[in-house]
Write a protein that holds these residues in place. Sequence first.
Motif, PDB file in Angstrom:
ATOM      1  N   ALA A 108      35.086  33.813 -34.597  1.00 39.04           N
ATOM      2  CA  ALA A 108      34.940  34.503 -33.477  1.00 39.04           C
ATOM      3  C   ALA A 108      34.235  33.850 -32.812  1.00 39.04           C
ATOM      4  N   PHE A 109      33.024  32.672 -33.370  1.00 36.82           N
ATOM      5  CA  PHE A 109      31.902  32.178 -32.838  1.00 36.82           C
ATOM      6  C   PHE A 109      32.495  31.398 -31.352  1.00 36.82           C
ATOM      7  N   LEU A 110      34.129  30.552 -31.929  1.00 35.41           N
ATOM      8  CA  LEU A 110      34.909  29.695 -30.510  1.00 35.41           C
ATOM      9  C   LEU A 110      34.700  30.927 -28.926  1.00 35.41           C
ATOM     10  N   ALA A 468      36.937  21.455 -34.843  1.00 31.58           N
ATOM     11  CA  ALA A 468      36.850  22.964 -35.127  1.00 31.58           C
ATOM     12  C   ALA A 468      35.626  22.557 -36.114  1.00 31.58           C
ATOM     13  N   ASP A 469      35.376  21.513 -37.005  1.00 30.59           N
ATOM     14  CA  ASP A 469      34.414  21.232 -37.987  1.00 30.59           C
ATOM     15  C   ASP A 469      32.763  21.187 -37.125  1.00 30.59           C
ATOM     16  N   ARG A 470      33.365  20.687 -35.891  1.00 31.91           N
ATOM     17  CA  ARG A 470      31.955  21.179 -35.194  1.00 31.91           C
ATOM     18  C   ARG A 470      31.551  22.718 -34.634  1.00 31.91           C
ATOM     19  N   ALA A 473      29.515  24.124 -37.958  1.00 25.74           N
ATOM     20  CA  ALA A 473      28.491  24.128 -37.843  1.00 25.74           C
ATOM     21  C   ALA A 473      27.641  25.077 -36.913  1.00 25.74           C
ATOM     22  N   ASP A 474      28.417  24.600 -35.659  1.00 23.10           N
ATOM     23  CA  ASP A 474      27.458  25.993 -34.888  1.00 23.10           C
ATOM     24  C   ASP A 474      27.328  27.526 -35.356  1.00 23.10           C
ATOM     25  N   HIS A 475      28.836  28.053 -35.930  1.00 25.30           N
ATOM     26  CA  HIS A 475      29.113  29.195 -35.980  1.00 25.30           C
ATOM     27  C   HIS A 475      27.297  29.352 -37.376  1.00 25.30           C
TER      28      HIS A 475
END
Length: 493
Positions: A108-110, A468-470, A473-475
């Motif tokens: 959802a963040f993406l 996706a890992d990044r 982390a942002d999420h």
Amino acid sequence: MSEAGTVTPVQRPESGDGGADSSHGRIPAVAGFARRTADGTAAAPGTARSPKAEGKALRDRIPRSSHDSLVLAVERPGAVQAVEESSRGRVPELTPIRVGRMTATPFAFLRGSAGLMAHDLVGTPVTGVGAQICGDAHAANFGLYGDARGRLVMDLNDFDETVVGPWEWDLKRLAVSLVLAGRVAGADENVCRAAAFDTVGAYRRTMRLLAKLPSLDAWNAIADEELVSHTDARDLLGTLERVSAKARNNTSARFAAKATEECGDGGRRFVDAPPVLRRVPDAEAAAVASALAEYLATVSEDRLPLLARYAIQDVAFRVVGTGSVGTRSYVVLLLDHRGEALVLQVKEARASALVPHLPAAGFAVADAEHEGRRVVLGQKRMQVVSDILLGWTTVDGRPFQVRQFRNRKGSVDPAALAPDQVDDYGRMTGALLARAHAHSADPRLIAGYCGKNEEFDEAVAGFAVTYADRTEADHEELLAAVKNGRIAAELGV
């Protein structure tokens, strides 16, 4: 005239000057058509070589294996800063709903951070080949909708960020979204990486298929009844059948029956259902209704007699999407002579979140003319079949797009798929994305670059896992900011 928010690739097509490449020296080159090579076929834009040869030549400058790289800029904004910047100009009281939806999962963040990913994609390799791109081609932006005869079509269905830009950006965003959706669905890491790998492979193979077809056949290729077999997505059949059955009932009439009530004069009006649907003051409703006169001038003339059979009844404000939350979006209720409803969505069209980042990728940005026009024309360029009532207008100085609301729309939630279905869905969406790109970029050029082997697939899959890992982390950063009160969020809306 340049389209609003679109860009011009550094490599511009050349019409040629006729002469030796004309048929028997009799037919001069004509602007808007390709120039011919020595064997009589169309040359790649700006060259005398075939598009396939030109695509292969690009590998020397941008090796396919280099697409696994991700170099983040030192000045990269944090997750909270990116959300706050992208919220500017939106309806302030709706920002907490947007933040709440983005905190639900990393996927959802993406969905809500197309601009942040575009910022990061600037540091990745690009071939310089431009295409009309979706700009937000994550896995949830594909779905079913009805064509003019009521048949269901599956394609990309969100074009808020569409521009002419690097085709690789769309493909990488799609591959990343499949990794994140797979993780949310509970798939193990090998399955998630395989989903990204299969997505890119389906894109590459479909582009090769389109490159081999006659141009007109390629334009209309991959009929929907052939899509499952073309992408070997048979595990999805049951899911698609359920989504299709639901989509057939997802109409304006059903929405109006639930969201409106009868008035004393025999008409109907919307009923408040906060915070998603709310009635608006008379002056605001009148401004939206009046703007539909401008909209009519943007609709194909043969549709005007159809729209003339409806009367405008009411206008309401409706919250939409994840990335779109906070933009101004209205639903307009129309009734025909039998009282049957047609609902139009009048949705604010903001500048594409990709525009600030395109010059660094080698694409010069044109001045905006009308953002609604950009969205509508971009959609028509990418889809095989588009909504027959697409158009645009201006409300109180702001640009809007107009389209049918609940036009038999249905969607697959990629994060809710069974783990063994994620790669099937990836192959399907990869094929659809290739078809969409091939409407504006020569498939022979991209196919020539991507090639026959899996080198490109492996590289983009590696990038997808890294990014996706990044994103996760942002999420986590956004979640922490919500918990400590740095940014407000309204959850569960």
